[in-house]
Design a protein around this motif. Sequence first.
Motif, PDB file in Angstrom:
ATOM      1  N   GLY A  81      35.171  49.878  39.488  1.00 47.30           N
ATOM      2  CA  GLY A  81      35.208  48.496  39.050  1.00 47.30           C
ATOM      3  C   GLY A  81      34.047  48.063  38.182  1.00 47.30           C
ATOM      4  O   GLY A  81      32.908  48.463  38.404  1.00 47.30           O
TER       5      GLY A  81
ATOM      6  N   LYS B 230      34.871  38.889  35.798  1.00 45.47           N
ATOM      7  CA  LYS B 230      34.962  39.329  37.196  1.00 45.47           C
ATOM      8  C   LYS B 230      34.233  38.372  38.137  1.00 45.47           C
ATOM      9  O   LYS B 230      34.431  38.410  39.338  1.00 45.47           O
ATOM     10  CB  LYS B 230      34.383  40.739  37.358  1.00 45.47           C
ATOM     11  CG  LYS B 230      35.147  41.818  36.629  1.00 45.47           C
ATOM     12  CD  LYS B 230      36.445  42.128  37.316  1.00 45.47           C
ATOM     13  CE  LYS B 230      37.063  43.383  36.718  1.00 45.47           C
ATOM     14  NZ  LYS B 230      38.215  43.838  37.483  1.00 45.47           N
TER      15      LYS B 230
ATOM     16  N   LEU C   9      37.559  41.127  51.493  1.00 49.51           N
ATOM     17  CA  LEU C   9      37.304  41.468  50.103  1.00 49.51           C
ATOM     18  C   LEU C   9      37.118  40.161  49.348  1.00 49.51           C
ATOM     19  O   LEU C   9      37.932  39.243  49.475  1.00 49.51           O
ATOM     20  CB  LEU C   9      38.491  42.238  49.515  1.00 49.51           C
ATOM     21  CG  LEU C   9      38.497  42.425  47.986  1.00 49.51           C
ATOM     22  CD1 LEU C   9      37.374  43.360  47.551  1.00 49.51           C
ATOM     23  CD2 LEU C   9      39.855  42.944  47.520  1.00 49.51           C
TER      24      LEU C   9
ATOM     25  N   TYR D  36      37.317  38.742  45.728  1.00 47.98           N
ATOM     26  CA  TYR D  36      37.898  39.165  44.454  1.00 47.98           C
ATOM     27  C   TYR D  36      38.026  37.949  43.541  1.00 47.98           C
ATOM     28  O   TYR D  36      39.109  37.401  43.344  1.00 47.98           O
ATOM     29  CB  TYR D  36      39.261  39.807  44.734  1.00 47.98           C
ATOM     30  CG  TYR D  36      39.768  40.684  43.629  1.00 47.98           C
ATOM     31  CD1 TYR D  36      39.125  41.864  43.296  1.00 47.98           C
ATOM     32  CD2 TYR D  36      40.907  40.340  42.920  1.00 47.98           C
ATOM     33  CE1 TYR D  36      39.611  42.686  42.288  1.00 47.98           C
ATOM     34  CE2 TYR D  36      41.398  41.147  41.911  1.00 47.98           C
ATOM     35  CZ  TYR D  36      40.738  42.315  41.605  1.00 47.98           C
ATOM     36  OH  TYR D  36      41.217  43.136  40.604  1.00 47.98           O
TER      37      TYR D  36
ATOM     38  N   SER E 237      37.891  37.555  40.344  1.00 52.30           N
ATOM     39  CA  SER E 237      38.208  37.830  38.943  1.00 52.30           C
ATOM     40  C   SER E 237      39.163  36.780  38.375  1.00 52.30           C
ATOM     41  O   SER E 237      40.121  36.376  39.024  1.00 52.30           O
ATOM     42  CB  SER E 237      38.835  39.215  38.815  1.00 52.30           C
ATOM     43  OG  SER E 237      39.124  39.491  37.469  1.00 52.30           O
TER      44      SER E 237
ATOM     45  N   GLU F 290      43.181  39.564  35.409  1.00 52.62           N
ATOM     46  CA  GLU F 290      43.536  40.908  35.840  1.00 52.62           C
ATOM     47  C   GLU F 290      44.923  41.270  35.349  1.00 52.62           C
ATOM     48  O   GLU F 290      45.814  40.428  35.325  1.00 52.62           O
ATOM     49  CB  GLU F 290      43.524  41.010  37.372  1.00 52.62           C
ATOM     50  CG  GLU F 290      42.149  40.967  37.982  1.00 52.62           C
ATOM     51  CD  GLU F 290      41.253  42.110  37.531  1.00 52.62           C
ATOM     52  OE1 GLU F 290      41.742  43.242  37.340  1.00 52.62           O
ATOM     53  OE2 GLU F 290      40.044  41.860  37.363  1.00 52.62           O
TER      54      GLU F 290
ATOM     55  N   GLY G 237      45.572  44.012  39.706  1.00 51.51           N
ATOM     56  CA  GLY G 237      44.791  43.687  40.901  1.00 51.51           C
ATOM     57  C   GLY G 237      44.913  44.731  41.985  1.00 51.51           C
ATOM     58  O   GLY G 237      45.185  44.403  43.140  1.00 51.51           O
TER      59      GLY G 237
ATOM     60  N   PRO H  37      42.662  46.385  43.668  1.00 48.13           N
ATOM     61  CA  PRO H  37      41.843  46.205  44.870  1.00 48.13           C
ATOM     62  C   PRO H  37      42.498  45.325  45.937  1.00 48.13           C
ATOM     63  O   PRO H  37      42.284  45.546  47.134  1.00 48.13           O
ATOM     64  CB  PRO H  37      40.555  45.563  44.335  1.00 48.13           C
ATOM     65  CG  PRO H  37      40.459  46.108  42.948  1.00 48.13           C
ATOM     66  CD  PRO H  37      41.885  46.124  42.453  1.00 48.13           C
ATOM     67  N   LEU H  38      43.293  44.358  45.532  1.00 44.60           N
ATOM     68  CA  LEU H  38      43.992  43.540  46.527  1.00 44.60           C
ATOM     69  C   LEU H  38      44.961  44.386  47.340  1.00 44.60           C
ATOM     70  O   LEU H  38      45.030  44.265  48.568  1.00 44.60           O
ATOM     71  CB  LEU H  38      44.737  42.389  45.863  1.00 44.60           C
ATOM     72  CG  LEU H  38      43.893  41.316  45.199  1.00 44.60           C
ATOM     73  CD1 LEU H  38      44.778  40.270  44.546  1.00 44.60           C
ATOM     74  CD2 LEU H  38      42.943  40.676  46.187  1.00 44.60           C
TER      75      LEU H  38
ATOM     76  N   PHE I 228      41.515  39.087  52.197  1.00 44.12           N
ATOM     77  CA  PHE I 228      40.799  38.880  50.939  1.00 44.12           C
ATOM     78  C   PHE I 228      40.714  37.402  50.603  1.00 44.12           C
ATOM     79  O   PHE I 228      41.523  36.596  51.041  1.00 44.12           O
ATOM     80  CB  PHE I 228      41.459  39.647  49.782  1.00 44.12           C
ATOM     81  CG  PHE I 228      42.874  39.255  49.514  1.00 44.12           C
ATOM     82  CD1 PHE I 228      43.174  38.140  48.746  1.00 44.12           C
ATOM     83  CD2 PHE I 228      43.921  39.999  50.030  1.00 44.12           C
ATOM     84  CE1 PHE I 228      44.486  37.767  48.493  1.00 44.12           C
ATOM     85  CE2 PHE I 228      45.235  39.640  49.788  1.00 44.12           C
ATOM     86  CZ  PHE I 228      45.526  38.520  49.015  1.00 44.12           C
TER      87      PHE I 228
ATOM     88  N   ALA J  37      40.510  35.512  46.998  1.00 45.62           N
ATOM     89  CA  ALA J  37      40.668  35.805  45.576  1.00 45.62           C
ATOM     90  C   ALA J  37      40.847  34.515  44.785  1.00 45.62           C
ATOM     91  O   ALA J  37      41.291  33.494  45.309  1.00 45.62           O
ATOM     92  CB  ALA J  37      41.864  36.725  45.359  1.00 45.62           C
TER      93      ALA J  37
ATOM     94  N   ILE K  61      46.955  37.648  39.949  1.00 48.37           N
ATOM     95  CA  ILE K  61      46.526  37.689  41.344  1.00 48.37           C
ATOM     96  C   ILE K  61      47.552  37.069  42.304  1.00 48.37           C
ATOM     97  O   ILE K  61      47.899  37.679  43.311  1.00 48.37           O
ATOM     98  CB  ILE K  61      45.147  37.005  41.526  1.00 48.37           C
ATOM     99  CG1 ILE K  61      44.106  37.613  40.609  1.00 48.37           C
ATOM    100  CG2 ILE K  61      44.711  37.014  42.981  1.00 48.37           C
ATOM    101  CD1 ILE K  61      43.687  39.007  40.868  1.00 48.37           C
TER     102      ILE K  61
END
Length: 162
Positions: free
Chosen positions: A2, A8, A69, A71, A73, A76, A79, A81-82, A92, A94, A100
Motif C-alpha cells: 500500500g 489515502k 482497519l 481505511y 482513502s 479507490e 478496495g 484491503p477491505l 473496518f 472507512a 468503498i
Amino acid sequence: MGSREKYKNFDFAVKAIAQTNKFKLNIVGSVLRVEEVAMLNQLIPGRWELFNNIENLTLNELYNNAYALIYPSSCEGFGIPLLEAMKAGCPFIAFNSSSIPEVAGDAGVLIDRLEVLLFNESISIIEKNREEIVKKGFNQANKFSWEKCYQETLQVYKDLYK
C-alpha cells in the motif's frame, strides 16, 4: 504494498489514533518518508510500527489481531484491503467515497467526513456491535472472489463477441 499518497489520507489515520491512548497504529506498506516518521514520532511516539514486504500469512495475522482497519482513502478502484479485513474477521472504519461503499456493503463502519469525532463514534459502534459487524463482514466478503470476477469478465467478452 500500500501507498500513502495524499488521497489515502494517512495523516487522518495518525491524527485519529493520536487522540486516544487505546490503540497502536500498524502500518502496512512502503517505506516511510522522513516527514511521515516525524509526524508519527510527534503524534504517537512508540505507538506505531511499519510492516513492509510482508507475507500474506503475516498480513492475515495483523488483521486477526487488529481492533479495526482504518481505511480513510478517498479514491479507490476497488478496495482489496477491505475484503482482506472482512475475510479475517476484522471490522473496518472507512471513508464513504469512491468504490468503498460497494465493497463494504453494510459490513463495516463508513464515515462521510474525515473528522476525529466521527472516528470516535465509529470506535463506539464497533465496541457495541463487534460480533454482528464481523458476521456481516464474512457475508459481504463471500460476495467477491477471483473466480466470480473471471466468470463475469469472460461473460462480457462473450457478449461482445456475439
